[in-house]
Design an enzyme around this catalytic site. Structure first.
Site, short mmCIF file in Angstrom:
data_model
loop_
_atom_site.label_atom_id
_atom_site.label_comp_id
_atom_site.label_asym_id
_atom_site.label_seq_id
_atom_site.Cartn_x
_atom_site.Cartn_y
_atom_site.Cartn_z
CB SER A 144 51.87 37.68 42.31
OG SER A 144 51.67 38.95 41.89
CG ASP A 388 48.72 41.67 49.61
OD1 ASP A 388 47.98 43.04 48.06
OD2 ASP A 388 49.14 40.40 48.43
CG HIS A 391 48.53 40.17 45.52
ND1 HIS A 391 49.79 40.87 46.07
CD2 HIS A 391 49.09 39.50 44.21
CE1 HIS A 391 50.43 40.57 45.39
NE2 HIS A 391 50.00 40.02 44.08
#
Length: 412
Positions: A144, A388, A391
């Site tokens: 990702s 998070d 990311h």
């Protein structure tokens, strides 16, 4: 006499060539000979210092000679050229990365530009990049974080393409952006380990007991054949502890033969498989291959002098300590990359995004993203618990990764 003078007048393309050589010589601070040299594995050699040292570096032989390592520099605040695009103007950003849409109250993370110590990065030129991609197929392959870089590149390019002449489609693990007038595609292929694994489903892949199949790169690799530019990454999914489970045989076998291998040796196995696949399936005279180093996380604010128990939540400025490393950067894994690439004859350009990204504790999505699972009352009361710190918001840090890719793709 007039005809003789006309014959002696140099053709116009020579002026274009000379102009390019002059630009390249200024950018690299070296003589012109490198422009005409073929790529060699020496250009991808890596040098890793220990985290106890002042800096984590990757230097190529060329950069040592020319005194400019574009991966070694500092972040400078820049309100004139940043951001390179607006979040609301790029419809391709996944809801996991749209920080403004999900309530981030400031935009400081968008206003930093990477400044190498010995030179300047060339300004990202979307028109030139599209011309270089004309008639070509570019692929980002990995997890990702690589998908974030892929989407960033699409956002950097798509505004130059009329609405009727572009499209984005997904086919299981493959996502394809098409620039029709350029006969070009920019693609992302989900393969977090590169090898076949039990985490290969593009949607349902959050498995705690991760298993990788040995010698299985062709499972995914058959979808990569024919690409002209490839950008690999693989790192985050390997960090499950000190051991990795390796499957011998098939995932369909009723009784599976699974052994445990150290994370470093398993990662080495994957890198060797990748290099072997590139050597056997790609023409180095026609295909450019890049490998992006690990993208760091910022899960413990105490590492950069913050309060105990904190993380990237509420961070709005980069780390300004040039010696900062961070304990979550797996030095042993990075050493494996250096060892494997040094021994390889396969020409791969190494994009060292690790150290420059290490400084960017402010650029993560934190709590400002779509949450796939409902948050508990306890989580809502303590945002640090669900931030998070892996990311990155878009626009943001991955745009710089693409500026570095642009520089290496066009000018080396």
């Amino acid at each position: 006499m007039h005809e003789i003078a006309k014959m002696m007048k140099p053709p116009s393309y020579l002026f274009t060539l000379l102009a390019f050589i002059l630009f390249a010589s200024i950018f690299y601070g070296h003589d012109f000979s490198f422009i005409f040299r073929p790529h060699s594995n020496h250009e991808t050699q890596t040098l890793f210092s220990s985290p106890e040292g002042n800096m984590y570096k990757r230097e190529t032989k060329r950069e040592e000679e020319e005194g400019c390592d574009v991966f070694n520099g500092r972040w400078v605040r820049d309100e004139l050229t940043r951001p390179l695009y607006e979040e609301a103007e790029c419809p391709y950003i996944q809801p996991q990365l749209t920080c403004q849409e999900h309530g981030r109250p400031e935009k400081e993370y968008q206003r930093w530009r990477w400044q190498p110590h010995g030179c300047d990065l060339p300004i990202f030129n979307a028109s030139l990049m599209l011309e270089k991609l004309r008639g070509k197929r570019m692929m980002f392959i990995g997890d990702s974080l690589n998908r974030g870089q892929y989407v960033s590149l699409v956002c950097l390019l798509h505004q130059l393409i009329p609405e009727h002449a572009k499209s984005m489609e997904s086919f299981d693990s493959l996502t394809v952006f098409t620039a029709k007038e350029y006969n070009a595609t920019i693609e992302f292929y989900w393969a977090p380990f590169l090898l076949e694994s039990n985490s290969d489903n593009a949607v349902i892949h959050r498995v705690s007991d991760r298993i990788v199949k040995k010698g299985s790169i062709n499972t995914h690799g058959r979808h990569w054949k024919g690409a002209d530019i490839v950008v690999f990454n693989t790192y985050l999914w390997w960090i499950t502890g000190s051991k990795m489970k390796i499957l011998h045989g098939s995932f369909d076998d009723e009784v599976k033969e699974i052994i445990e291998m150290s994370t470093e040796e398993a990662y080495r196995m994957a890198l060797k498989s990748m290099l072997r696949w590139v050597r056997l399936n790609m023409d180095s005279n026609k295909t450019r291959v890049f490998f992006t180093s690990m993208s760091p996380s910022h899960a413990k604010s105490i590492e950069w002098g913050g309060e105990p128990g904190g993380n990237c939540y509420n961070e709005t400025t980069p780390i300004d300590d040039s010696a900062y490393w961070g304990s979550d950067c797996k030095q042993s894994i990075m050493q494996v990359i250096g060892e494997v690439f040094r021994k390889s004859e396969v020409p791969i350009t190494f994009l060292n995004i690790t150290q420059l990204s290490n400084y960017r504790k402010d650029a993560h999505t934190s709590i400002y993203k779509k949450q796939w699972n409902s948050l508990t009352r306890e989580q809502l009361a303590n945002p640090v618990s669900y931030a998070d710190c892996v990311h990155w918001c878009l626009p943001g840090l991955p745009d710089t990764w693409n500026e570095l890719l642009f520089a290496k793709f066009l000018y080396s």
